[in-house]
Design a protein around this motif. Structure first.
Motif, PDB file in Angstrom:
ATOM      1  N   UNK A  80       0.873  -1.175   0.000  1.00 15.77           N
ATOM      2  CA  UNK A  80       0.000   0.000   0.000  1.00 15.77           C
ATOM      3  C   UNK A  80       0.909   1.223   0.000  1.00 15.77           C
ATOM      4  N   UNK A  81       0.703   2.114  -0.958  1.00 13.40           N
ATOM      5  CA  UNK A  81       1.582   3.266  -1.109  1.00 13.40           C
ATOM      6  C   UNK A  81       0.863   4.540  -0.692  1.00 13.40           C
ATOM      7  N   UNK A  82       1.483   5.271   0.230  1.00 13.36           N
ATOM      8  CA  UNK A  82       0.973   6.581   0.631  1.00 13.36           C
ATOM      9  C   UNK A  82       1.890   7.648   0.063  1.00 13.36           C
ATOM     10  N   UNK A  83       1.305   8.659  -0.526  1.00 12.11           N
ATOM     11  CA  UNK A  83       2.080   9.749  -1.110  1.00 12.11           C
ATOM     12  C   UNK A  83       2.338  10.830  -0.070  1.00 12.11           C
ATOM     13  N   UNK A  84       3.241  11.706  -0.377  1.00 17.42           N
ATOM     14  CA  UNK A  84       3.520  12.827   0.506  1.00 17.42           C
ATOM     15  C   UNK A  84       4.792  12.652   1.305  1.00 17.42           C
ATOM     16  N   UNK A  85       5.085  13.664   2.140  1.00 19.71           N
ATOM     17  CA  UNK A  85       6.342  13.661   2.899  1.00 19.71           C
ATOM     18  C   UNK A  85       6.412  12.518   3.903  1.00 19.71           C
ATOM     19  N   UNK A  86       5.268  12.090   4.404  1.00 13.20           N
ATOM     20  CA  UNK A  86       5.232  10.993   5.356  1.00 13.20           C
ATOM     21  C   UNK A  86       4.777   9.689   4.695  1.00 13.20           C
ATOM     22  N   UNK A  87       4.823   9.688   3.394  1.00 13.65           N
ATOM     23  CA  UNK A  87       4.363   8.512   2.667  1.00 13.65           C
ATOM     24  C   UNK A  87       5.412   7.421   2.581  1.00 13.65           C
ATOM     25  N   UNK A  88       5.130   6.459   1.717  1.00 15.21           N
ATOM     26  CA  UNK A  88       6.027   5.332   1.545  1.00 15.21           C
ATOM     27  C   UNK A  88       5.237   4.095   1.184  1.00 15.21           C
ATOM     28  N   UNK A  89       5.945   3.030   0.848  1.00 15.23           N
ATOM     29  CA  UNK A  89       5.307   1.769   0.479  1.00 15.23           C
ATOM     30  C   UNK A  89       5.360   0.816   1.660  1.00 15.23           C
ATOM     31  N   UNK A  90       4.202   0.338   2.078  1.00 21.21           N
ATOM     32  CA  UNK A  90       4.115  -0.575   3.206  1.00 21.21           C
ATOM     33  C   UNK A  90       3.620  -1.939   2.739  1.00 21.21           C
ATOM     34  N   UNK A  91       4.264  -2.989   3.231  1.00 14.72           N
ATOM     35  CA  UNK A  91       3.883  -4.356   2.868  1.00 14.72           C
ATOM     36  C   UNK A  91       2.575  -4.708   3.568  1.00 14.72           C
ATOM     37  N   UNK A  92       1.659  -5.326   2.847  1.00 13.62           N
ATOM     38  CA  UNK A  92       0.408  -5.797   3.443  1.00 13.62           C
ATOM     39  C   UNK A  92       0.261  -7.284   3.153  1.00 13.62           C
ATOM     40  N   UNK A  93      -0.488  -7.958   3.992  1.00 12.65           N
ATOM     41  CA  UNK A  93      -0.659  -9.403   3.844  1.00 12.65           C
ATOM     42  C   UNK A  93      -1.535  -9.705   2.632  1.00 12.65           C
ATOM     43  N   UNK A  94      -1.162 -10.700   1.812  1.00 15.63           N
ATOM     44  CA  UNK A  94      -1.999 -11.091   0.682  1.00 15.63           C
ATOM     45  C   UNK A  94      -3.380 -11.513   1.169  1.00 15.63           C
TER      46      UNK A  94
END
Length: 271
Positions: A80-94
């Motif tokens: 799950x990818x959040x945009x912005x300065x505090x964003x980033x790509x986080x792994x989520x369970x399938x």
């Protein structure tokens, strides 16, 4: 020189010489590398991937290429990818829901009928009931019993009893799901789970249409059947459990498939 007797025949089924072969895009290669790490557990759900600039340096790619890789993994519900300065790509369970949506689309495109889906379930679930008896835990029994108690509460919640389509379909399918999970066979459990949305949607449709007889009595019979099944599991009679569950599913199918819903294409349920 002719091949000797017994020599294996070698066949080549790949592209013929001269046929263009598309090389994987860099973004696909990056997505594949991250996907393997997620599947193997090297990247656990909840973990945030390194910053984009770090990954760009690691893979030697531009930001658009990296973000294309992220979009691939997002579409597969692996990050799950959040945009912005505090964003980033986080792994989520399938999630099974992702596969369920895709399988549901395939069944709809092929014009699969509701009867076809129920036939498949009646082939796979009764053997799972047998396996459940052989492999069940006290926790399995507790969860099955909890569903029955919730169903009883639903039936006694109003006089006369008018079932809520969403609640009843969710609880009864949960009982089926617990049998599949309790069988200990992960393949069959997931196979059953991908049909959950189709089965639950069909049951909701049937309930919403009404009944030819007294609804309270019909739903009481479901509860009695579930209760009897739990009792059989406790006795350890695997053959009886399989026989009872097949009988239960056949009886349910007679009710659920006796009208035009039997030949109704799956796609019509979602239209």
């Amino acid at each position: 020189m002719a091949p000797t007797s017994g020599s294996p025949k070698v066949s080549f089924t790949g592209p013929q010489i001269g046929t263009p072969v598309r090389a994987p895009k860099t973004a696909e290669l990056i997505a594949g590398h991250l996907r393997r790490q997620i599947v193997r557990g090297e990247l656990q759900p909840g973990r945030t991937l390194p910053p984009e600039i770090q990954l760009m340096e690691q893979y030697g790619v531009s930001r658009p290429t990296l973000r294309e890789a992220f979009r691939i993994l997002e579409a597969e519900a692996l990050i799950s990818v959040r945009r912005g300065s505090r964003g980033g790509a986080q792994v989520i369970a399938p999630e099974v829901a992702v596969a369920a949506r895709y399988v549901g689309l395939l069944l709809q495109i092929q014009g699969t009928t509701i009867n076809d889906v129920y036939e498949a379930r009646m082939i796979t679930e009764p053997p799972c009931a047998r396996l459940l008896v052989e492999r069940h835990t006290e926790d399995d029994l507790a969860k099955l019993t909890e569903v029955v108690e919730q169903l009883k509460a639903e039936v006694h919640s109003s006089k006369p009893f008018v079932p809520d389509p969403d609640t009843w379909s969710r609880l009864t399918y949960r009982f089926h799901e617990l049998i599949l999970q309790g069988s200990g066979n992960k393949t069959l459990a997931i196979q059953g789970a991908v049909l959950a949305d189709i089965v639950a949607t069909h049951l909701r449709t049937k309930i919403a249409r009404g009944y030819d007889d007294e609804p309270s009595e019909r739903f009481q019979r479901v509860i009695r059947s579930f209760t009897k099944f739990i009792g059989i599991v406790k006795t350890g009679d695997a053959a009886a459990a399989e026989k009872h569950w097949l009988s239960h599913m056949e009886a349910a199918a007679q009710f659920l498939l006796k009208d035009d819903l039997k030949t109704k294409p799956v796609v019509d349920l979602f239209s």
